[in-house]
Design a protein around this motif. Structure first.
Motif, PDB file in Angstrom:
ATOM      1  N   UNK A 216      48.416  41.165  36.892  1.00 53.97           N
ATOM      2  CA  UNK A 216      48.133  39.822  37.234  1.00 53.97           C
ATOM      3  C   UNK A 216      46.684  39.693  38.153  1.00 53.97           C
ATOM      4  N   UNK A 217      46.162  39.015  38.507  1.00 55.03           N
ATOM      5  CA  UNK A 217      45.441  39.089  39.554  1.00 55.03           C
ATOM      6  C   UNK A 217      45.313  38.187  40.839  1.00 55.03           C
ATOM      7  N   UNK A 218      45.108  38.563  41.432  1.00 53.31           N
ATOM      8  CA  UNK A 218      45.715  38.167  43.065  1.00 53.31           C
ATOM      9  C   UNK A 218      44.737  37.167  43.541  1.00 53.31           C
ATOM     10  N   UNK A 219      45.261  36.953  44.632  1.00 52.20           N
ATOM     11  CA  UNK A 219      44.601  35.530  45.182  1.00 52.20           C
ATOM     12  C   UNK A 219      44.699  33.926  44.498  1.00 52.20           C
ATOM     13  N   UNK A 220      45.798  33.792  43.227  1.00 48.35           N
ATOM     14  CA  UNK A 220      45.985  32.902  42.809  1.00 48.35           C
ATOM     15  C   UNK A 220      46.961  31.752  43.863  1.00 48.35           C
ATOM     16  N   UNK A 221      47.622  32.120  43.994  1.00 51.52           N
ATOM     17  CA  UNK A 221      48.053  31.550  45.589  1.00 51.52           C
ATOM     18  C   UNK A 221      47.151  31.322  46.839  1.00 51.52           C
ATOM     19  N   UNK A 222      45.916  31.358  46.932  1.00 52.32           N
ATOM     20  CA  UNK A 222      45.266  30.922  47.037  1.00 52.32           C
ATOM     21  C   UNK A 222      44.671  29.983  47.162  1.00 52.32           C
ATOM     22  N   UNK A 223      43.894  30.572  45.640  1.00 55.66           N
ATOM     23  CA  UNK A 223      43.603  29.288  45.208  1.00 55.66           C
ATOM     24  C   UNK A 223      44.255  28.480  44.419  1.00 55.66           C
ATOM     25  N   UNK A 224      45.311  28.578  44.528  1.00 60.10           N
ATOM     26  CA  UNK A 224      46.092  27.078  44.758  1.00 60.10           C
ATOM     27  C   UNK A 224      46.136  26.189  45.416  1.00 60.10           C
ATOM     28  N   UNK A 225      46.450  26.630  46.349  1.00 62.92           N
ATOM     29  CA  UNK A 225      46.849  25.987  47.646  1.00 62.92           C
ATOM     30  C   UNK A 225      45.530  25.062  47.911  1.00 62.92           C
ATOM     31  N   UNK A 226      44.331  25.552  47.985  1.00 58.86           N
ATOM     32  CA  UNK A 226      43.331  25.770  48.223  1.00 58.86           C
ATOM     33  C   UNK A 226      42.819  24.006  47.206  1.00 58.86           C
ATOM     34  N   UNK A 227      43.464  24.226  46.014  1.00 49.60           N
ATOM     35  CA  UNK A 227      43.357  23.537  45.385  1.00 49.60           C
ATOM     36  C   UNK A 227      43.464  21.805  45.363  1.00 49.60           C
ATOM     37  N   UNK A 228      45.442  22.247  45.574  1.00 52.88           N
ATOM     38  CA  UNK A 228      46.140  21.308  46.013  1.00 52.88           C
ATOM     39  C   UNK A 228      45.790  20.571  47.202  1.00 52.88           C
ATOM     40  N   UNK A 229      44.991  21.437  48.591  1.00 50.43           N
ATOM     41  CA  UNK A 229      45.216  21.014  49.911  1.00 50.43           C
ATOM     42  C   UNK A 229      44.031  19.447  49.053  1.00 50.43           C
ATOM     43  N   UNK A 230      42.694  20.090  48.426  1.00 48.70           N
ATOM     44  CA  UNK A 230      41.806  19.242  47.656  1.00 48.70           C
ATOM     45  C   UNK A 230      41.599  17.831  47.183  1.00 48.70           C
ATOM     46  N   UNK A 231      43.014  17.913  46.256  1.00 51.49           N
ATOM     47  CA  UNK A 231      43.132  17.181  45.375  1.00 51.49           C
ATOM     48  C   UNK A 231      44.349  16.001  46.168  1.00 51.49           C
ATOM     49  N   UNK A 232      45.158  16.584  46.725  1.00 55.53           N
ATOM     50  CA  UNK A 232      45.304  15.759  48.107  1.00 55.53           C
ATOM     51  C   UNK A 232      44.728  14.604  48.900  1.00 55.53           C
ATOM     52  N   UNK A 233      44.015  15.537  49.565  1.00 51.56           N
ATOM     53  CA  UNK A 233      43.349  14.691  50.880  1.00 51.56           C
ATOM     54  C   UNK A 233      42.373  13.824  49.676  1.00 51.56           C
ATOM     55  N   UNK A 234      41.881  13.991  48.527  1.00 50.07           N
ATOM     56  CA  UNK A 234      41.625  12.537  47.530  1.00 50.07           C
ATOM     57  C   UNK A 234      42.753  11.596  47.551  1.00 50.07           C
ATOM     58  N   UNK A 235      43.941  12.421  47.095  1.00 52.94           N
ATOM     59  CA  UNK A 235      44.485  11.780  46.258  1.00 52.94           C
ATOM     60  C   UNK A 235      45.459  10.271  47.547  1.00 52.94           C
ATOM     61  N   UNK A 236      46.139  11.024  47.718  1.00 47.15           N
ATOM     62  CA  UNK A 236      46.985  11.067  49.062  1.00 47.15           C
ATOM     63  C   UNK A 236      48.186  10.737  48.090  1.00 47.15           C
ATOM     64  N   UNK A 237      48.334  11.551  47.116  1.00 44.29           N
ATOM     65  CA  UNK A 237      49.548  11.569  46.074  1.00 44.29           C
ATOM     66  C   UNK A 237      49.652  12.663  45.872  1.00 44.29           C
ATOM     67  N   UNK A 238      51.814  13.077  46.099  1.00 40.33           N
ATOM     68  CA  UNK A 238      51.772  14.695  45.604  1.00 40.33           C
ATOM     69  C   UNK A 238      52.000  15.140  44.108  1.00 40.33           C
TER      70      UNK A 238
END
Length: 286
Positions: A216-238
């Motif tokens: 399994x690839x390393x770094x998936x959690x790091x990428x998911x955290x960044x993707x979630x934050x980017x979308x949350x900053x844009x939408x303010x919807x969890x």
């Protein structure tokens, strides 16, 4: 455009830490100030690597120089991940406090990188305790994996009910949002891996295919955290941020499987990461 201060590890080869977080943030329209806590040749999952863990004084100097440019005053969020050393946490929380002094509405998203299911802890002594006792209570958003959620709360997580109890317990300690980046539970459909978010607007669950990635690839959690934050900053919807992050990381995983590599294929998947062709339903579970 949103600006994110991302304080994480860095590798020359591969995609973990800032290498897994900065590009997704940028591809989704965020400007990023990247401060590295380590510089390694490659991620530690390979078993051997070269490089150094930066001292807290080094990182503090870098942040001071960024602050002298006035850049910290314009940050919309701080994202922290792998710290390298427990003393680094104090420097990170000081940077968070400075950003929030200038921008009280700025978010602190803490990815409490400590370990994983099957591997246990893989960080230096003192980091788990610092995460539990200091970083998490200071955060607005936390993005633990299942192993980290269990450690931070002392709660077992083997079912949806237990996961919800654990996220509620974590939220009671300060964070407004808890996003579990990977959830495996006994009652879930076979061949599915899930993510869960719990916040004031409710709790939401999304499932994506569990792809045969070996190793399994390393770094998936790091990428998911960044993707979630980017979308949350844009939408303010969890819920919307969860849906966007799940679709994006699935696209990355699909491309990684096609490439037959253990490194996340962020560049090859960048267009689908930004505009996924496959999305997954988000279910309200509380």
């Amino acid at each position: 455009m949103k600006t994110v201060l991302s304080i994480q590890s860095h590798v020359a080869y591969g995609y973990v830490g800032n290498r897994a977080a900065v590009f997704p943030l940028q591809r989704l329209g965020c400007d990023v100030i990247a401060v590295n806590t380590v510089q390694f040749s490659n991620h530690t999952g390979y078993g051997s690597w070269k490089g150094d863990v930066f001292t807290p004084a080094h990182v503090e100097q870098v942040l001071e120089g960024v602050g002298e440019r006035g850049a910290l005053d314009s940050c919309d969020a701080v994202l922290s991940g792998y710290m390298g050393d427990a003393a680094m946490g104090t420097v990170i929380l000081s940077a968070v406090a400075r950003v929030k002094t200038a921008r009280p509405d700025a978010l602190y998203c803490c990815d409490p990188v400590m370990g994983d299911v099957g591997r246990g802890f893989f960080v230096r002594p003192g980091i788990p305790e610092f995460m539990r006792d200091h970083a998490v209570p200071a955060a607005d958003v936390v993005t633990p994996n299942q192993f980290e959620l269990e450690y931070l709360t002392g709660c077992p997580v083997t079912s949806l009910a237990e996961a919800l109890a654990a996220t509620a317990a974590l939220r009671s300690r300060g964070p407004k949002l808890v996003m579990v980046t990977s959830l495996t539970r006994a009652e879930a459909p076979e061949g599915r891996i899930e993510m869960l978010v719990d916040g004031d607007e409710g709790a939401f669950l999304v499932g994506t295919p569990r792809l045969p990635l070996d190793p399994p690839p390393n770094g998936a959690g790091d990428a998911v955290a960044a993707l979630f934050l980017a979308h949350y900053l844009k939408t303010r919807s969890a819920a919307a941020a969860l849906e966007g992050a799940a679709a994006a990381i699935n696209a990355v995983f699909q491309e990684t499987r096609r490439a037959g590599t253990r490194e996340l294929q962020l560049i090859a998947a960048q267009d689908l990461m930004a505009a996924p062709s496959v999305r997954f339903p988000v279910e309200r579970v509380r």
